[in-house]
Design a protein around this motif. Structure first.
Motif, mmCIF file in Angstrom:
data_model
loop_
_atom_site.group_PDB
_atom_site.id
_atom_site.type_symbol
_atom_site.label_atom_id
_atom_site.label_comp_id
_atom_site.label_asym_id
_atom_site.label_seq_id
_atom_site.Cartn_x
_atom_site.Cartn_y
_atom_site.Cartn_z
ATOM 1 N N GLU A 1 -28.901 -15.493 11.870
ATOM 2 C CA GLU A 1 -30.035 -16.338 12.159
ATOM 3 C C GLU A 1 -29.237 -17.723 11.228
ATOM 4 N N ILE B 1 -22.315 -7.506 16.860
ATOM 5 C CA ILE B 1 -22.468 -6.516 17.422
ATOM 6 C C ILE B 1 -22.920 -5.116 18.018
ATOM 7 N N PRO C 1 -26.679 -9.603 11.655
ATOM 8 C CA PRO C 1 -27.897 -10.249 12.088
ATOM 9 C C PRO C 1 -28.049 -11.622 11.027
ATOM 10 N N GLN D 1 -22.731 -12.890 17.394
ATOM 11 C CA GLN D 1 -23.732 -11.461 18.452
ATOM 12 C C GLN D 1 -22.948 -10.731 18.882
ATOM 13 N N ARG E 1 -26.723 -8.602 3.150
ATOM 14 C CA ARG E 1 -27.748 -9.442 3.848
ATOM 15 C C ARG E 1 -27.757 -10.419 3.746
ATOM 16 N N LYS F 1 -25.376 -4.098 10.143
ATOM 17 C CA LYS F 1 -27.372 -4.181 10.363
ATOM 18 C C LYS F 1 -27.616 -4.763 8.982
#
Length: 716
Positions: free
Chosen positions: A296, A337, A292, A334, A388, A288
């Motif tokens: 990105e 995830i 990600p 990805q 993050r 989460k």
């Protein structure tokens, strides 16, 4: 009847060991005790001594770590090395020019003199290993902080390394396992004169590109070849024209018989990292928050590289390696995830931890284990947003050559300023060389765009954790459009010009360095990345101790069923079988455990960056010119599947049959099992391998380099 029931119960109790035979990355020194019987039942014909021996040559002597990140194998008595194309990619790109593009067109040395030395490339041979758990753990106690514990352990590690390196002859590495509950030392010998022997053109070695990466069916010739050189006595030596090909203790014979469903398959290699013991909170954080941001950030870097790579072959070569590495992990993360979310892996782990927590809070266990799970969960809750934030910054550092310049070239210039004149004279040539190399691997217009785009992404998306102060200020003053600032910074910075660096070396000034805009920005980013609040520092200390206790308790209570430590770039063995996936209409093979050259040609798209093929391949396939490497069914097999348990770092690993003969080269996994680094799925986990017969066909028939194949020991 009672005897029958008893036999059934015993059989059921024993089932997990045999049912999980394909799971695990095992130490070679424990093969005899833990795995040998299972492996024999599956088709192994070697003794444990023939796999790992200290006193006699064995399989381990033919397996090398390739340049610190991949695996490779010795396949001739003259030190010929086989690994993946993507493992040799850096070296091949470095040796390529726009005029002589080895990466694009391929290359095969016509003789030993034509083999090419990259600037920096090494292979590492494994000599021996041993258990030093009791020795190291006797130096620590539960009352120590994690910092004090680490200090005591490192002091003992230094002694162990010194005792075993034989005056610098060997490299010794002591590594923790089971989250610091066990320690082993590994002795290696490094050879640094490694030369390129050959590579297929990129259209074969990287066929399918990013589209087919982590996918099945696959049709990729992912291999390249090198040679290890030594001095006349067989010892490691710096590059010299007088060096001779290494005569290894063991080299792998090559089997031309092909494979079929349920054939035994064994892989030895250097898997990089798995997280099978990771707590539920860590999995949730990755899915989460961390991954990600990674995805990105990687995509932002790739997009800004690609628009320049498409402009010319020369610019493509500048960024080819960095782009390929970034793209590989972009798709991997990805996939992680998606897979971890689909299979609810964190929920499975949470259920295990709840069971452990009940055991931990029994009266006899509570003092030691009672707070383990709450402490771990507290740490993840406190660090989710930092995870993050850190992943956005990490991708900035990885894709921008100037994002961390303050800690690379900047650090060298800092040391230069502080040095006396005599020391400066010693440092200057290396700094000039470092600057020239860095600038050779960059294109300033691209670097401006990469850095500006990454800064915008970082300052606008890291919303739950404070961003670096200087970056924040610049963003606020420019509405988070960093283009103008970055362009000006590049124009003013001494780091963007070899002439400016030379001028600085002639008249060094701390003031010039301290006011350099890229130096200031970079130091701000790296300092902020490495900083942590007192709360996070304490939580990290407590987490380290609790994670170690969690693993210890899971093993003690038998609630945890994993019998092997996580991968950490140490030599491991994994075994399984050739094993198909369910039928797939995209694969023209009779059984969905292999692919053919026919299938590769069906994917062909003229001029496409990912699916183009040399005209000669099309012609040879049309005439079925497969030579002695055709399968019994008349086709040429390209890739095949096994159910071995591997991960990154196993790239280039040899796939061996029960006799220890080379049948293929591991290079990828399937995206359906992308959660495999965290949890093994016996139904989905597959390793994608290049069929060794296709490798030899490309070398001998397609490339006309039969003299390379003639070096090898071929078995029919």
């Amino acid at each position: 009847m009672k005897k029958i029931i008893l036999s059934l119960i015993v059989g059921i109790l024993l089932m997990p060991i045999s049912m999980k035979a394909n799971e695990g990355m095992w130490f070679l020194m424990f093969i005899e005790r833990l795995n040998h019987r299972d492996m024999q039942k599956m088709g192994l014909q070697l003794t444990a001594e023939e796999i790992y021996s200290i006193n006699n040559h064995s399989l381990k002597d033919a397996i090398v770590q390739f340049n610190g990140g991949c695996t490779a194998e010795i396949v001739s008595k003259d030190g010929l090395v086989l690994t993946n194309h993507h493992c040799g990619y850096d070296a091949i790109a470095e040796l390529s020019t726009a005029e002589k593009n080895l990466l694009k067109d391929g290359f095969w040395a016509e003789n030993r003199k034509a083999e090419i030395k990259p600037s920096s490339l090494f292979v590492r041979f494994f000599v021996r290993m041993d258990d030093v758990s009791k020795r190291i753990l006797s130096k620590v106690n539960p009352s120590m902080s994690e910092a004090d514990r680490e200090k005591a352990i490192n002091a003992e590690i230094a002694l162990i390394e010194k005792e075993n390196n034989e005056g610098g002859k060997y490299t010794v590495s002591v590594r923790p396992f089971f989250q610091g509950n066990e320690y082993y030392y590994f002795v290696y010998q490094d050879y640094k004169d490694v030369r390129l022997v050959g590579t297929p053109p990129e259209s074969i070695g990287k066929f399918g590109g990013d589209t087919d990466n982590w996918e099945w069916p696959r049709h990729t010739g992912d291999f390249s070849m090198f040679r290890v050189y030594a001095d006349k006595d067989g010892n490691p030596a710096a590059y010299s024209e007088n060096n001779v090909p290494l005569q290894p203790k063991h080299h792998l014979p090559v089997n031309l018989g092909g494979v079929k469903e349920n054939d035994f398959a064994m892989i030895l290699g250097y898997p990089g990292r798995t997280n099978r013991w990771m707590p539920a909170g860590g999995i949730e954080q990755n899915v989460k928050f961390a991954y990600p941001a990674w995805v990105e950030g990687a995509k932002t870097g790739m997009d800004n590289m690609k628009k320049y790579m498409d402009q010319s072959d020369a610019l493509n070569l500048v960024y080819a390696s960095k782009y390929a590495s970034t793209a590989n992990y972009w798709k991997n993360r990805q996939g992680m995830i998606d897979a971890l979310t689909k299979f609810g892996t964190s929920k499975t782990k949470a259920a295990q931890e709840a069971k452990f927590n009940s055991w931990a809070n029994k009266s006899e266990n509570k003092a030691k284990y009672g707070n383990v799970v709450p402490t771990i969960n507290k740490y993840y809750a406190l660090t989710n947003e930092k995870a993050r934030h850190d992943n956005y910054l990490q991708q900035l550092f990885r894709t921008s050559a100037f994002g961390a310049i303050g800690r690379t070239l900047g650090r060298q210039l800092e040391n230069y300023v502080k040095a006396d004149p005599a020391k400066r004279a010693q440092l200057a040539p290396a700094i000039e060389e470092m600057t020239a190399e860095m600038l050779k691997e960059t294109h300033l217009p691209a670097e401006k765009d990469i850095l500006a785009a990454q800064l915008k992404l970082y300052t606008t998306k890291s919303i739950g954790y404070a961003v670096a102060p200087v970056a924040k200020k610049i963003g606020e003053e420019n509405n988070n459009d960093f283009t103008k600032y970055v362009n000006a910074a590049f124009d003013l910075s001494l780091f963007t010009s070899i002439e400016r660096v030379k001028a600085f070396l002639a008249i060094p000034s701390q003031g010039i360095l301290d006011n350099d805009p890229l130096y200031v920005l970079s130091n701000d980013l790296t300092t902020h990345f490495n900083s942590k609040s007192d709360d996070i520092a304490k939580a990290q200390n407590d987490f380290g101790a609790s994670f170690r206790l969690l693993v210890e308790g899971l093993r003690e209570s038998k609630i945890g069923t994993i019998q092997y430590p996580d991968a950490n770039s140490t030599l491991r063995l994994t075994y399984g079988k050739v094993r198909s996936l369910p039928a797939d209409k995209r694969n023209d093979a009779k059984i969905n455990n292999y692919t053919t050259l026919d299938g590769q040609v069906k994917k062909y798209k003229k001029g496409d960056q990912e699916f183009d093929l040399p005209v000669k391949v099309l012609e040879m396939n049309k005439s079925k010119n497969y030579g002695r490497f055709a399968d019994k069914d008349g086709s040429l097999h390209v890739n095949f599947l096994t159910d071995n348990d591997i991960t990154g770092g196993n790239s280039g690993s040899p796939v061996l049959n029960g006799k220890g003969e080379l049948i293929g080269l591991a290079f990828d996994g399937n995206i359906e099992a992308m959660a495999g680094d965290v949890i093994f799925d016996a139904k989905l986990q597959r390793t994608i391998n290049v069929d060794i017969r296709y490798v030899l066909w490309v070398i001998e028939n397609f490339s006309g380099a039969k003299h390379i194949v003639d070096e090898m020991t071929l078995v029919k």
